[in-house]
Design a protein around this motif. Structure first.
Motif, PDB file in Angstrom:
ATOM      1  N   CYS A 128       0.886  -1.196  -0.037  1.00 57.20           N
ATOM      2  CA  CYS A 128       0.288   0.203   0.217  1.00 57.20           C
ATOM      3  C   CYS A 128       0.568   1.431   0.024  1.00 57.20           C
ATOM      4  CB  CYS A 128      -0.667   0.198   0.990  1.00 57.20           C
ATOM      5  SG  CYS A 128      -1.727  -1.116   1.396  1.00 57.20           S
ATOM      6  N   PRO A 129       1.357   1.523  -1.372  1.00 53.60           N
ATOM      7  CA  PRO A 129       2.536   2.572  -1.198  1.00 53.60           C
ATOM      8  C   PRO A 129       1.915   4.428  -0.218  1.00 53.60           C
ATOM      9  CG  PRO A 129       1.872   1.816  -3.148  1.00 53.60           C
ATOM     10  CD  PRO A 129       1.053   0.729  -2.581  1.00 53.60           C
ATOM     11  N   ALA A 130       0.874   4.031  -0.521  1.00 51.61           N
ATOM     12  CA  ALA A 130       0.217   5.171  -0.997  1.00 51.61           C
ATOM     13  C   ALA A 130      -0.498   5.702   0.700  1.00 51.61           C
ATOM     14  CB  ALA A 130      -1.386   5.772  -1.393  1.00 51.61           C
ATOM     15  N   GLY A 131      -0.103   4.251   1.731  1.00 51.38           N
ATOM     16  CA  GLY A 131      -0.109   4.615   3.020  1.00 51.38           C
ATOM     17  C   GLY A 131      -1.883   3.733   3.258  1.00 51.38           C
ATOM     18  N   GLN A 132      -1.365   3.556   4.524  1.00 51.20           N
ATOM     19  CA  GLN A 132      -2.730   1.999   5.166  1.00 51.20           C
ATOM     20  C   GLN A 132      -4.251   2.716   4.642  1.00 51.20           C
ATOM     21  OE1 GLN A 132      -1.638  -0.771   7.062  1.00 51.20           O
ATOM     22  NE2 GLN A 132      -3.751  -1.491   6.928  1.00 51.20           N
ATOM     23  N   GLY A 192      -6.251   0.907 -12.569  1.00 43.44           N
ATOM     24  CA  GLY A 192      -5.182   1.567 -12.618  1.00 43.44           C
ATOM     25  C   GLY A 192      -4.733   0.928 -13.941  1.00 43.44           C
ATOM     26  N   ASP A 193      -4.458  -0.072 -13.796  1.00 45.49           N
ATOM     27  CA  ASP A 193      -3.148  -0.948 -14.512  1.00 45.49           C
ATOM     28  C   ASP A 193      -4.361  -0.884 -16.044  1.00 45.49           C
ATOM     29  OD1 ASP A 193      -1.483  -1.729 -12.564  1.00 45.49           O
ATOM     30  OD2 ASP A 193      -1.873  -2.926 -12.473  1.00 45.49           O
ATOM     31  N   ALA A 194      -5.559  -1.022 -16.162  1.00 46.39           N
ATOM     32  CA  ALA A 194      -6.448  -1.482 -16.976  1.00 46.39           C
ATOM     33  C   ALA A 194      -6.409   0.029 -17.742  1.00 46.39           C
ATOM     34  CB  ALA A 194      -7.970  -1.587 -16.213  1.00 46.39           C
ATOM     35  N   LEU A 195      -6.683   1.520 -16.809  1.00 38.69           N
ATOM     36  CA  LEU A 195      -6.983   2.902 -17.446  1.00 38.69           C
ATOM     37  C   LEU A 195      -5.545   3.275 -17.807  1.00 38.69           C
ATOM     38  CD1 LEU A 195      -9.816   3.446 -15.163  1.00 38.69           C
ATOM     39  CD2 LEU A 195      -9.843   2.869 -17.655  1.00 38.69           C
ATOM     40  N   GLY A 196      -3.988   2.949 -17.889  1.00 35.53           N
ATOM     41  CA  GLY A 196      -2.862   3.410 -17.856  1.00 35.53           C
ATOM     42  C   GLY A 196      -2.594   4.160 -16.969  1.00 35.53           C
ATOM     43  N   VAL A 197      -3.273   4.198 -15.819  1.00 37.44           N
ATOM     44  CA  VAL A 197      -2.733   5.494 -14.787  1.00 37.44           C
ATOM     45  C   VAL A 197      -2.829   4.759 -13.403  1.00 37.44           C
ATOM     46  CG1 VAL A 197      -4.121   7.098 -13.356  1.00 37.44           C
ATOM     47  CG2 VAL A 197      -5.479   6.463 -15.530  1.00 37.44           C
ATOM     48  N   ASN A 198      -1.987   5.300 -12.824  1.00 41.01           N
ATOM     49  CA  ASN A 198      -1.467   4.905 -11.097  1.00 41.01           C
ATOM     50  C   ASN A 198      -2.095   5.108 -10.294  1.00 41.01           C
ATOM     51  OD1 ASN A 198       0.551   3.560  -9.318  1.00 41.01           O
ATOM     52  ND2 ASN A 198       3.011   4.791 -10.092  1.00 41.01           N
ATOM     53  N   LEU A 199      -2.959   4.495 -10.201  1.00 37.73           N
ATOM     54  CA  LEU A 199      -4.129   4.581  -8.713  1.00 37.73           C
ATOM     55  C   LEU A 199      -3.820   4.301  -7.727  1.00 37.73           C
ATOM     56  CD1 LEU A 199      -7.648   3.941 -10.919  1.00 37.73           C
ATOM     57  CD2 LEU A 199      -6.540   6.391 -10.314  1.00 37.73           C
TER      58      LEU A 199
END
Length: 363
Positions: free
Chosen positions: A243-247, A268-275
């Protein structure tokens, strides 16, 4: 995904007509009925001509400019269309009033000065929005109005079957974040959504998607999950990416309240965005928010057996979309009030779009 709400009232079974042997040129097939669902190859007659369905259809008028589902098989019953009733000799019909009950055959003057005739009983639906209930009417020959019903979405270049006016009617109290422009900008990510099959199927799918969204967000009011106590629960540390954005970063956001780190990663992978690294994009970018909802709708089966998109375009019904979104918590009698809430929204939205809801509404 967080729980959503809509109702479970099973609608009456639809009449379904299958393929029949073609009628001869001299004989008319059974008359077309707007309430009947026809499968590919079914034959009907309408205005003195025989028509054959190319694929599954319901409430799509044979010969209408907006419907390519019917193949013209030629004149029947003598070759001439039945005579149409003469137009009214005067233009003294009353002004249309929202909320007034109109029986089929009623003629009204709309705010644009043109006249419309009720094709079906209705409680005052807008004649230029609910085109299944109303048709343009030539009044005395002096003000014929359009020769065909106005398109449901005349100004939107995306061709979405829900117009901006209808969208606003569905969500009168929506949060300004959920823009119609954001929704139509997201449609290109999944071009099959609400563009598969005939007009009936397209509208039913759009209504089903928006009904579930309505339930998830309280009428497009909530952008983020309201129960902050749940925020820290949505981090599955067993995933290799963590969880790189935080717990507490992967709480519910957007039209389907996207939650959990693995869902942010997959969407994010499907949409090409690093969600995974930037989950806040789902609550700050309207187009991305709508795309995550369309990602789930078109690609995820959830606790169900098929995607909600496949459920609608393959005739499985609205109830199957509930199962795919939150079936483990709501279906099978687990939470009938939530199911009924979803069904109520779906039925309301299909009325706005002027289309029948179809069968199999509950799960």
């Amino acid at each position: 995904m967080s729980s959503l709400a809509v109702a479970a009232a099973a609608a009456g079974a639809l009449t379904v007509a299958g393929p029949a042997s073609p009628a001869s040129a001299a004989d008319c097939a059974a008359a077309w009925n707007s309430a009947t669902a026809y499968t590919g190859g079914a034959n009907v007659s309408y205005k003195g001509r025989n028509w054959s369905a190319k694929w599954w259809t319901q409430n799509e008028t044979p010969g209408a400019a907006s419907s390519g589902v019917w193949a013209d098989k030629g004149a029947c019953g003598g070759g001439s269309a039945p005579a149409q009733p003469p137009a009214s000799g005067t233009c003294s019909h009353p002004a249309w009033k929202a909320g007034t009950w109109y029986a089929a055959g009623s003629i009204v003057r709309y705010t644009d000065g043109k006249y419309y005739r009720a094709e079906h009983d209705n409680p005052g639906y807008d004649p230029v929005i609910s085109t299944w209930y109303w048709e343009p009417h030539a009044c005395g020959g002096s003000n014929p109005g359009p020769s065909t019903p106005p398109p449901s979405n005349p100004s939107d270049p995306s061709g979405f079957v829900v117009s901006e006016a209808q969208f606003n009617q569905m969500f009168p109290n929506r949060n300004s974040f959920y823009t119609y422009k954001g929704l139509t900008a997201a449609l290109s990510a999944y071009p099959g959504f609400a563009k598969t099959g005939g007009d009936t199927v397209k509208k039913q799918e759009a209504a089903a998607f928006l009904a579930n969204v309505n339930h998830e967000t309280g009428g497009l009011v909530h952008v983020v999950e309201q129960n902050t106590a749940n925020y820290s629960h949505y981090c599955d540390r067993s995933q290799p990416y963590g969880c790189p954005a935080g717990q507490s970063a992967y709480y519910g956001r957007g039209p389907v309240q996207l939650s959990w780190n693995f869902n942010y990663k997959a969407a994010g992978d499907a949409l090409g965005v690093n969600l995974l690294a930037n989950p806040n994009l789902v609550q700050t970018d309207a187009a991305i928010a709508w795309k995550t909802a369309l990602w789930y709708w078109n690609t995820q089966s959830g606790p169900g057996t098929m995607t909600p998109h496949n459920a609608m375009v393959n005739g499985r019904g609205f109830g199957e979309t509930i199962r795919s979104i939150n079936g483990s918590l709501e279906c099978g009698g687990r939470n009938p009030a939530q199911v009924q809430s979803r069904i109520d929204s779906y039925q309301r939205f299909t009325r706005i779009l002027g289309v029948t809801p179809g069968g199999n509404l509950s799960c």
